[in-house]
Design an enzyme around this catalytic site. Structure first.
Site, PDB file in Angstrom:
ATOM      1  N   LYS A 205       0.885  -1.175   0.000  1.00 21.30           N
ATOM      2  CA  LYS A 205       0.000   0.000   0.000  1.00 21.30           C
ATOM      3  C   LYS A 205       0.915   1.215   0.000  1.00 21.30           C
ATOM      4  O   LYS A 205       1.626   1.484   0.975  1.00 21.30           O
ATOM      5  CB  LYS A 205      -0.921   0.018   1.227  1.00 21.30           C
ATOM      6  CG  LYS A 205      -1.870   1.215   1.148  1.00 21.30           C
ATOM      7  CD  LYS A 205      -2.757   1.358   2.364  1.00 21.30           C
ATOM      8  CE  LYS A 205      -3.314   2.778   2.332  1.00 21.30           C
ATOM      9  NZ  LYS A 205      -3.748   3.231   3.651  1.00 21.30           N
TER      10      LYS A 205
ATOM     11  N   GLY B 154      -8.003   9.738   9.578  1.00 15.39           N
ATOM     12  CA  GLY B 154      -8.314   9.865  10.996  1.00 15.39           C
ATOM     13  C   GLY B 154      -9.334  10.926  11.335  1.00 15.39           C
ATOM     14  O   GLY B 154      -9.662  11.118  12.503  1.00 15.39           O
TER      15      GLY B 154
ATOM     16  N   ALA C 282      -9.434   6.106   4.091  1.00 17.09           N
ATOM     17  CA  ALA C 282      -9.303   7.331   4.890  1.00 17.09           C
ATOM     18  C   ALA C 282     -10.611   8.090   5.000  1.00 17.09           C
ATOM     19  O   ALA C 282     -11.294   8.330   4.017  1.00 17.09           O
ATOM     20  CB  ALA C 282      -8.235   8.260   4.337  1.00 17.09           C
ATOM     21  N   GLY C 283     -10.917   8.445   6.234  1.00 14.32           N
ATOM     22  CA  GLY C 283     -12.047   9.305   6.511  1.00 14.32           C
ATOM     23  C   GLY C 283     -13.272   8.604   7.057  1.00 14.32           C
ATOM     24  O   GLY C 283     -14.149   9.239   7.639  1.00 14.32           O
TER      25      GLY C 283
ATOM     26  N   ALA D  43      -9.142   2.141   9.584  1.00 15.52           N
ATOM     27  CA  ALA D  43      -8.114   1.981  10.614  1.00 15.52           C
ATOM     28  C   ALA D  43      -8.611   2.654  11.889  1.00 15.52           C
ATOM     29  O   ALA D  43      -9.234   2.005  12.739  1.00 15.52           O
ATOM     30  CB  ALA D  43      -6.785   2.569  10.128  1.00 15.52           C
ATOM     31  N   SER D  44      -8.388   3.982  11.989  1.00 14.68           N
ATOM     32  CA  SER D  44      -8.791   4.694  13.204  1.00 14.68           C
ATOM     33  C   SER D  44     -10.260   4.480  13.548  1.00 14.68           C
ATOM     34  O   SER D  44     -10.608   4.441  14.732  1.00 14.68           O
ATOM     35  CB  SER D  44      -8.597   6.201  13.025  1.00 14.68           C
ATOM     36  OG  SER D  44      -7.286   6.498  12.650  1.00 14.68           O
TER      37      SER D  44
END
Lengths: 253, 253, 253, 253
Positions: A95, A156, A182-183, A204-205
Site C-alpha cells: 500500500k 483519521g 481514509a475518513g 483503521a482509526s
C-alpha cells in the site's frame, strides 16, 4: 461477489489498518469481528514487526498482510520502504503512501505517480493511497497499479465521504478496483462507499480508536456488506416529490 | 439489543411496508430476507386483506402485522380506519397516518395529534407517522403513543435523511422508541438512521420498488444492523484535521 | 479590500469567463453588471479573437483580458497556446488549463505542474485551473504561479462547492490568492467561496447560460461582495443547540 | 422587486432582530448598514422599551418596528404579549413565537396555530415563527397569517438552512410571503434562502453576535440582494457531468 485484486480473490470487502490500537491484545478479536481481506502494517513503525507485534498476530490468524509506506514524504523514501517491506515480509504487495501535507496527510500526486511507476517496474503489486481525483486515479491505473485507494476525507478525521461525486468519478475513470481509504467514521460511511461503486473499504482509526473497537469492526463489516448488497439491488431513483407506496386506486372511501 | 415497543420485544430493528410491490409473490421472499419486526398493511386498499393478498402471506410467515391508515386526510377518517383495522385484524396496534399535503404526503400535525389522543383513549397502541419536529414528537409521546415515526424525507422519494440534526432532536425529545419512517432509499440511509439514535427503520418503496426487492431487503437489514452496532461501539469524533493512525514516534528514518 | 495578483490590484473579486454566450451582444451589458477584475478569453476558439468578437468588446470596455488554454490535453499543447496568446494579445498573463478527463474536464495535475513550471520560466504570470487538492496547489504556488484556481465542481455543472473542507485546505496551503473556478451556479455558491477564504471567484456558464445573463452577473457580483464582507465580519460559531437572541434575564412573567 | 406583506410594500428583503446586541450604541449603525424592512423588538425583555433602548433608536431612524413574543411557551401567553405590544407600541403587527422546546427553541405547532387564529380574529397582522413544515405553514396561511416564518435551523445556531427541500416545500405550499427565520449564520445562508424562494430573511444573532456586527449587517444585505437577483435570473440547471463553457466546435488544433 468476491473482491478481485491483481488476480487474487477475497471473500471480504473490508480492509483493516492496524495502526492506532491502544492495546495490542485487541487486534486478534478485531480481526475476528472484521473478517478483513487484508490487514495493513506500517513498515516505518519499529514496533510493527517486533515479536508479539501486529505482524505476528495477523499471521497467526492467517490473514494476508499488506505493508504500507505511511509517513513517507517522497517517492524515493516510499520506494525504499517498499523494498524493505518486500524483504522483511516476503510479499510484493504494497500500500503506497506518499504524503505531501503534514497537516491533512494528503497524498502528493506527482511523487505518488513516480513511486508507483517505479514500483510496478520492480514487480510490486501496488495499491496507492490517492486523492479523490479521477485523472490521477486513471494515471495510476494506467501505470499498472492493482487498485486505487482514494480518500473520503483526511486520515483519521472521521468526516466520512466529503465528496461522493468525486468518488463516483474515480470509479468511472478506472478499470481496477477502487478501495475507499481514509475518513471513514462509522457504518453508514462504509455502506455509502460501496453504494458509490467502491469495491472495498479500508478502516483503521474508525475501528482502532472507537470506544469499543471490536464492536465497531463488526459494525463496519455489516455496513460494507449492506452497501454492497444495496448497490447490487438497484436502488429506487431519488425523486423531488413524494410517491405513495400504496397506489390510490382501490382506496376504500 | 432488542427493540421494545409497548412492552413487546422484537429481535429485528427493521419494519417493512408492504405497499408498492409489483408482484405479490415477492412478499414472502422479501420477508425472509428482511426479517422484519412488523409488516405494515394498508387498511384502505381493498386488495390488502383479500384472500391471497399481503395479509395472508404475512400471517403465514408468522410476522406481526401493523395496519396503517395511509391515505387518510383527517383525524376522523384515520380514527374510523383504525377501528376498522382493529375489527378486521384483531390487533389494537395502528400505524397512524394523517396526511395534510397531497404532493409530499406530509403529516398534518394538528390532526395527527387529535387522532392519536383519541385512539390512545380507545385503547389502541399508536405509532404515528410524523414530521421531524421534536415538539410534535414530544406531544405525541405525552399523549401516550407507543413510538414516534418521523420522516427522513417525503414518502417514496428515496432522498434519505434530509435533516439529521432534526432526527437527533426528536430522539432527544422523547422517551419512546423513534422509528425512522419514509425517505429511506438505500442501506447507508438505514445505517445513518440507527447511528442518529433511532430504534428502528421502516422501509417500503425502498424495498418493494427496487430492481431486486429481495436483495434490497437483505441490504437494508444489514444496514440497520451495522448502524445499530456502530452506535453502540462509540464512534471516533469528527476532526477538522487529520490524525495519523500510526503515531510518528518510533518511525524508522 | 482589493484583490492582489502578481502585484496588481483589482477592485473586483469576480472574474468572468466569456465562453458559452448565446448572443455576443450580451457581453457588454454582462461586463457592466459583473464589473469583473478580469475576463477570460479562450485562445482555442477561432471566434474569440475575430473582429467584433469577445476580445474587441472586452478591450473597448477597458477590462483586462486573461487568455486561457481551455481544451488543452497536454503540457506541450498548453504551453504552445500560452505562447500564441502572448503574441496575439500582448499579455503574459495566462489562465492555464490542462485537462485530463474529457467527461468532467478535470485538471491533469502532473501535466499542469509541468506546464506551469515551464511557463513561469518563460516569464508568464500563471493562474492554473486545478483540483481542490492542497498538495498540488502548494506545488503550483512553489513553482511560482501567481494564484491557484481550484474547482468547486466540474466545469459547467452548476453543482457549487462539493467539498468546502478541501477548498479551506487549499486556502490554508498557499500564500498566493485562491480563485474559485468552475462549478459555481448561483449567488450563494459565490458567497460561500469567499467565506471559505477564496480571494476571488470565476464564473462563466453560471452567467452566460443563465436565463437572464445580465441579471445573474449582477447577482454573482453581490454574492461575492456579501461573502467577502461576511468573512471580514467574523461570523458566529456554529452551535448544535439553540441560543436565544434575547437573554432570558429580565423577562416579564 | 418589492417585498409585500399584508398590502404594505418594503424596499428591503432583510428583517433585523434586535436581540443579543452587546452594545446598544451599535444598533443605529447596524440599521444603517442592514437597511432592514422591519426591526423586531422583544416585548418580554424589560429593557426593550426603556427610554434610550432599542425601540427609541428604531423609531428615531424611521424603521417600522415588529414586536415579537419571544419566550412565550403557550398560546395564552403569546396572545397576552401581543395585546400588550399593540397597546404599548401602537402597531397591530406581531411576530408570533410560541416555543415548545426550551433546548432548541422550536415552535409548538399546535399552540402556534391556536394563537395565530385568535390573533387574526382580534385584528392583528400575524407573522408566525414556524417549523419547516409545509402543512403547518398552509394551516397558518389559511388562518389568515400575513406571512410565515420557517426556521432554517435552531435559533442562534448559525447552522444555516439544514433542509433546503423543506423550505422549498413551504414556499410551494403557501401564497403568503415566506420569511426565513432562525439559523442564518452568514451571507451565503441568506442568499440561499432567497434562491429557495423566500421573500425575505430575518437575522438577529448572525448580526448582533458577529465580531463586527455592522460589517455583517452589510454582508447579509448583500447576500439577500444577491440571492434575490439570482433567483430572478434563472440559474443554470445542475448537471452531473461537466459542460465546457466554450463549445469544442471551431477549436484550433
Amino acid at each position: 461477489m468476491t473482491l478481485q485484486i491483481a488476480g487474487r480473490a477475497f471473500d471480504s470487502h473490508l480492509l483493516l489498518g492496524s495502526g492506532g490500537l491502544p492495546n495490542a491484545a485487541l487486534l486478534a478479536p478485531i480481526i475476528e469481528a472484521a473478517e478483513p481481506a487484508l490487514v495493513t502494517v506500517s513498515m516505518r513503525r519499529t514496533s510493527s514487526l517486533a515479536a508479539g507485534g501486529p505482524l505476528s498476530t495477523i499471521r497467526r490468524l492467517g490473514v494476508p498482510v499488506l505493508p504500507n509506506t505511511a509517513g513517507c514524504l517522497s517517492a524515493r523514501e516510499a520506494i525504499l520502504t517498499a523494498e524493505l517491506a518486500r524483504e522483511a515480509l516476503g510479499t510484493d504487495w504494497i500500500k503506497l503512501e506518499v504524503i505531501g501535507d503534514e497537516t491533512n496527510l494528503m497524498p502528493d500526486g506527482t511523487q505518488l505517480l513516480e513511486a508507483a511507476e517505479s514500483l510496478v517496474r520492480k514487480g510490486f503489486t501496488v495499491l496507492p493511497y490517492t486523492n479523490d481525483d479521477p485523472v490521477l486515479a486513471r494515471r495510476l491505473a494506467d501505470a499498472g497499479c492493482a487498485a486505487v485507494m482514494p480518500l473520503g476525507s483526511p486520515i483519521g478525521s472521521g468526516l466520512g465521504i466529503l465528496n461522493p461525486h468525486a468518488i463516483e468519478s474515480v470509479v468511472a475513470a478506472v478499470d481496477v478496483p477502487v478501495v475507499l481509504d481514509a475518513g471513514i467514521g462509522t457504518a453508514s460511511d462504509a455502506a455509502l462507499a460501496m453504494e458509490l461503486g467502491c469495491s472495498a473499504v479500508l478502516a483503521a482509526s474508525a475501528i482502532t480508536r472507537a470506544e469499543d473497537p471490536v464492536a465497531m469492526a463488526r459494525a463496519l463489516r455489516l455496513g460494507v456488506q449492506g452497501g454492497l448488497a444495496a448497490r447490487g439491488a438497484g436502488r429506487i431513483p431519488r425523486r423531488e416529490v413524494a410517491r405513495a407506496s400504496s397506489t390510490t386506486k382501490g382506496l376504500i372511501r
